[in-house]
Design a protein around this motif. Structure first.
Motif, PDB file in Angstrom:
ATOM      1  N   ASN A 166      49.322  37.099  44.474  1.00 57.58           N
ATOM      2  CA  ASN A 166      48.565  35.800  43.159  1.00 57.58           C
ATOM      3  C   ASN A 166      46.986  36.056  43.259  1.00 57.58           C
ATOM      4  OD1 ASN A 166      48.084  35.111  46.216  1.00 57.58           O
ATOM      5  ND2 ASN A 166      47.668  32.564  45.505  1.00 57.58           N
ATOM      6  N   VAL A 167      46.292  36.935  44.201  1.00 56.55           N
ATOM      7  CA  VAL A 167      45.055  37.227  44.660  1.00 56.55           C
ATOM      8  C   VAL A 167      45.257  38.537  43.846  1.00 56.55           C
ATOM      9  CG1 VAL A 167      43.251  37.820  45.870  1.00 56.55           C
ATOM     10  CG2 VAL A 167      44.881  35.821  46.193  1.00 56.55           C
ATOM     11  N   GLY A 168      45.600  39.884  44.192  1.00 59.78           N
ATOM     12  CA  GLY A 168      45.695  41.088  43.475  1.00 59.78           C
ATOM     13  C   GLY A 168      44.486  41.448  44.262  1.00 59.78           C
ATOM     14  N   VAL A 169      44.659  43.282  44.386  1.00 66.75           N
ATOM     15  CA  VAL A 169      43.575  43.892  45.184  1.00 66.75           C
ATOM     16  C   VAL A 169      41.760  43.583  44.257  1.00 66.75           C
ATOM     17  CG1 VAL A 169      45.652  45.681  45.930  1.00 66.75           C
ATOM     18  CG2 VAL A 169      44.641  46.813  43.875  1.00 66.75           C
ATOM     19  N   ALA A 170      41.034  43.982  45.178  1.00 64.47           N
ATOM     20  CA  ALA A 170      40.217  44.298  44.514  1.00 64.47           C
ATOM     21  C   ALA A 170      40.236  45.200  43.644  1.00 64.47           C
ATOM     22  CB  ALA A 170      39.117  44.209  45.367  1.00 64.47           C
ATOM     23  N   THR A 171      39.197  45.120  42.440  1.00 57.13           N
ATOM     24  CA  THR A 171      39.124  46.712  41.149  1.00 57.13           C
ATOM     25  C   THR A 171      38.208  46.666  41.712  1.00 57.13           C
ATOM     26  OG1 THR A 171      37.947  44.654  39.610  1.00 57.13           O
ATOM     27  CG2 THR A 171      40.517  44.678  40.283  1.00 57.13           C
ATOM     28  N   ILE A 172      37.669  47.968  40.725  1.00 54.77           N
ATOM     29  CA  ILE A 172      36.048  49.472  40.739  1.00 54.77           C
ATOM     30  C   ILE A 172      35.090  47.884  39.927  1.00 54.77           C
ATOM     31  CG2 ILE A 172      37.121  49.230  38.788  1.00 54.77           C
ATOM     32  CD1 ILE A 172      35.859  52.730  40.289  1.00 54.77           C
ATOM     33  N   TRP A 173      35.496  47.268  39.466  1.00 57.02           N
ATOM     34  CA  TRP A 173      34.699  46.003  38.875  1.00 57.02           C
ATOM     35  C   TRP A 173      34.409  44.905  40.219  1.00 57.02           C
ATOM     36  CZ3 TRP A 173      38.607  47.422  36.081  1.00 57.02           C
ATOM     37  CH2 TRP A 173      38.319  47.871  34.794  1.00 57.02           C
ATOM     38  N   ASP A 174      34.777  44.728  40.642  1.00 60.46           N
ATOM     39  CA  ASP A 174      34.627  43.567  42.190  1.00 60.46           C
ATOM     40  C   ASP A 174      33.472  44.818  43.025  1.00 60.46           C
ATOM     41  OD1 ASP A 174      35.823  41.933  41.412  1.00 60.46           O
ATOM     42  OD2 ASP A 174      38.374  42.961  42.579  1.00 60.46           O
ATOM     43  N   LYS A 175      33.775  45.821  43.313  1.00 63.17           N
ATOM     44  CA  LYS A 175      33.424  46.603  44.135  1.00 63.17           C
ATOM     45  C   LYS A 175      32.017  46.794  43.728  1.00 63.17           C
ATOM     46  CE  LYS A 175      33.176  51.703  45.525  1.00 63.17           C
ATOM     47  NZ  LYS A 175      33.843  53.605  45.289  1.00 63.17           N
ATOM     48  N   ALA A 176      31.094  46.261  42.612  1.00 60.38           N
ATOM     49  CA  ALA A 176      30.348  46.627  42.435  1.00 60.38           C
ATOM     50  C   ALA A 176      29.213  44.682  43.351  1.00 60.38           C
ATOM     51  CB  ALA A 176      29.892  46.388  40.805  1.00 60.38           C
ATOM     52  N   VAL A 177      30.154  44.384  43.477  1.00 55.90           N
ATOM     53  CA  VAL A 177      29.236  43.303  44.492  1.00 55.90           C
ATOM     54  C   VAL A 177      28.857  43.867  46.122  1.00 55.90           C
ATOM     55  CG1 VAL A 177      30.260  40.964  45.580  1.00 55.90           C
ATOM     56  CG2 VAL A 177      30.611  41.023  43.094  1.00 55.90           C
ATOM     57  N   LEU A 178      30.407  44.447  46.197  1.00 53.81           N
ATOM     58  CA  LEU A 178      29.935  45.519  47.402  1.00 53.81           C
ATOM     59  C   LEU A 178      29.410  46.454  48.052  1.00 53.81           C
ATOM     60  CD1 LEU A 178      32.365  44.794  50.053  1.00 53.81           C
ATOM     61  CD2 LEU A 178      33.078  46.737  49.553  1.00 53.81           C
ATOM     62  N   LEU A 179      29.321  46.855  46.826  1.00 53.67           N
ATOM     63  CA  LEU A 179      27.600  48.108  46.461  1.00 53.67           C
ATOM     64  C   LEU A 179      26.724  47.575  46.729  1.00 53.67           C
ATOM     65  CD1 LEU A 179      28.818  50.639  43.857  1.00 53.67           C
ATOM     66  CD2 LEU A 179      29.250  50.683  46.776  1.00 53.67           C
ATOM     67  N   TYR A 180      26.505  46.859  46.297  1.00 57.24           N
ATOM     68  CA  TYR A 180      25.120  45.660  46.046  1.00 57.24           C
ATOM     69  C   TYR A 180      24.965  44.735  48.212  1.00 57.24           C
ATOM     70  CZ  TYR A 180      21.316  42.010  45.494  1.00 57.24           C
ATOM     71  OH  TYR A 180      20.606  41.190  45.923  1.00 57.24           O
ATOM     72  N   ALA A 181      26.330  44.345  48.248  1.00 54.69           N
ATOM     73  CA  ALA A 181      26.229  43.820  49.501  1.00 54.69           C
ATOM     74  C   ALA A 181      25.215  45.254  51.092  1.00 54.69           C
ATOM     75  CB  ALA A 181      27.444  43.173  50.132  1.00 54.69           C
ATOM     76  N   ILE A 182      26.084  46.401  51.023  1.00 55.61           N
ATOM     77  CA  ILE A 182      26.283  47.661  51.475  1.00 55.61           C
ATOM     78  C   ILE A 182      24.163  47.688  51.509  1.00 55.61           C
ATOM     79  CG2 ILE A 182      26.403  49.753  51.961  1.00 55.61           C
ATOM     80  CD1 ILE A 182      29.387  48.931  50.909  1.00 55.61           C
ATOM     81  N   SER A 183      24.312  47.691  50.412  1.00 59.55           N
ATOM     82  CA  SER A 183      22.895  48.108  49.551  1.00 59.55           C
ATOM     83  C   SER A 183      21.594  47.269  50.656  1.00 59.55           C
ATOM     84  CB  SER A 183      22.545  48.728  48.839  1.00 59.55           C
ATOM     85  OG  SER A 183      23.576  49.409  48.057  1.00 59.55           O
TER      86      SER A 183
END
Length: 315
Positions: A67-84
């Motif tokens: 019902n959630v689905g795996v994280a997509t490459i669009w979601d990855k943008a949030v992760l890249l920002y947080a890591i940076s």
């Protein structure tokens, strides 16, 4: 303001002033391993799992509740920002009370990734966070010199802070999240690479080709990878024939910033190999070389004159 007071403010209505992390001022960065391998879905379709990646050295399993689905490459943008942002804070000597904990405005996130807020901005961001937390990754990849046996999520917890507008819609004001230990170690390690500003404007396959080129091509002029291993690195769930056919038009646009990519066709492959004395039968699509090169080094080199990449090498 001490951490206890700040924590208390986070639980209060948003009209109160909140202590936010400073906006990202430097380049977007990511751990090299997260660029080499496919860890995110390339489609917005909700999928329960990605194809297991296993090249004999690295194994990656990615799954999520149906019902959630795996994280997509669009979601990855949030992760890249947080890591940076986390890396920038640590480089400035601003340690966090809790490892990997960040609190920032969505407007700064949107500034970096080139997205503007719309009526459904809240739902889009919440969906991305839900998938980043719900996705489970099981891998033998290590970050910061440490590995984990078991599974982890991209983020361990999150809160979306909002105000209710006059029309009843929620307007996102802030975002608080905590990166998982695996991701936080990656952000604080010595294996980070910067991204070109044009990355966020690329299509999913273009993004993956850029990341693969950036991760492998550190010093040399170029490298090549066989088409089937490349399909798996990109993360395409198409069969090889469809992947090859779809890749052609993508490469013709030449939109990958800083790098050129082209497929060596069967005729050129045969001609080159015969000139080297090889006796060839039928050439399979899976074996066709795909050449990557740095545009700032001049014209594309001959694929036979640059190294072959099979695993996690840099050239």
């Amino acid at each position: 303001m001490d951490d206890s007071i700040n924590a208390e403010l986070l639980e209060r209505p948003l009209q109160l002033a909140l202590r936010l992390d400073s906006p990202l001022t430097g380049d977007v960065q990511n751990d090299r391993h997260m660029m080499v391998y496919s860890l995110f879905g390339l489609s917005k379709d909700k999928v329960e799992a990605l194809a297991t990646y296993d090249d004999g050295k690295v194994r990656i399993e990615v799954r999520a509740p149906k019902n959630v689905g795996v994280a997509t490459i669009w979601d990855k943008a949030v992760l890249l920002y947080a890591i940076s942002l986390l890396r920038e804070k640590m480089d400035q000597g601003k340690a966090t009370a809790k490892m990997g904990e960040l609190h920032f405005t969505t407007s700064d996130l949107q500034r970096i990734v080139g997205k503007t807020a719309g009526g459904s901005a809240y739902d889009k961001i919440e969906g991305a966070l839900e998938r980043l937390q719900g996705t489970q990754i099981k891998t033998n990849l290590e970050t910061g010199g440490e590995g984990e046996s078991g599974a982890f999520s991209w983020i361990s917890d999150y809160k979306l802070l909002y105000q209710r507008k006059k029309d009843g819609e929620r307007a996102v004001r802030g975002l608080k999240l905590t990166l998982s230990g695996w991701v936080a170690r990656a952000a604080l390690g010595y294996n980070l690479l910067t991204y070109d500003d044009q990355y966020f404007a690329l299509k999913p396959v273009e993004k993956r080709l850029y990341e693969i080129a950036r991760a492998h091509l550190a010093r040399g002029s170029g490298f090549w990878m066989a088409l089937e291993p490349l399909r798996k690195r990109v993360g395409s769930d198409n069969d090889l024939r469809k992947f090859k056919n779809a890749l052609g038009p993508v490469l013709e646009t030449g939109r990958i910033p800083g790098y050129g990519v082209r497929i060596i066709d069967a005729a050129e492959y045969k001609e080159t190999m015969k000139a080297r004395g090889a006796v060839l039968g039928r050439v399979l699509n899976a074996d066709l070389p795909v050449l990557f090169w740095r545009k700032d080094n001049g014209p594309a080199p001959s694929w036979i004159d640059v190294p072959k990449v099979e695993y996690d090498e840099t050239v």
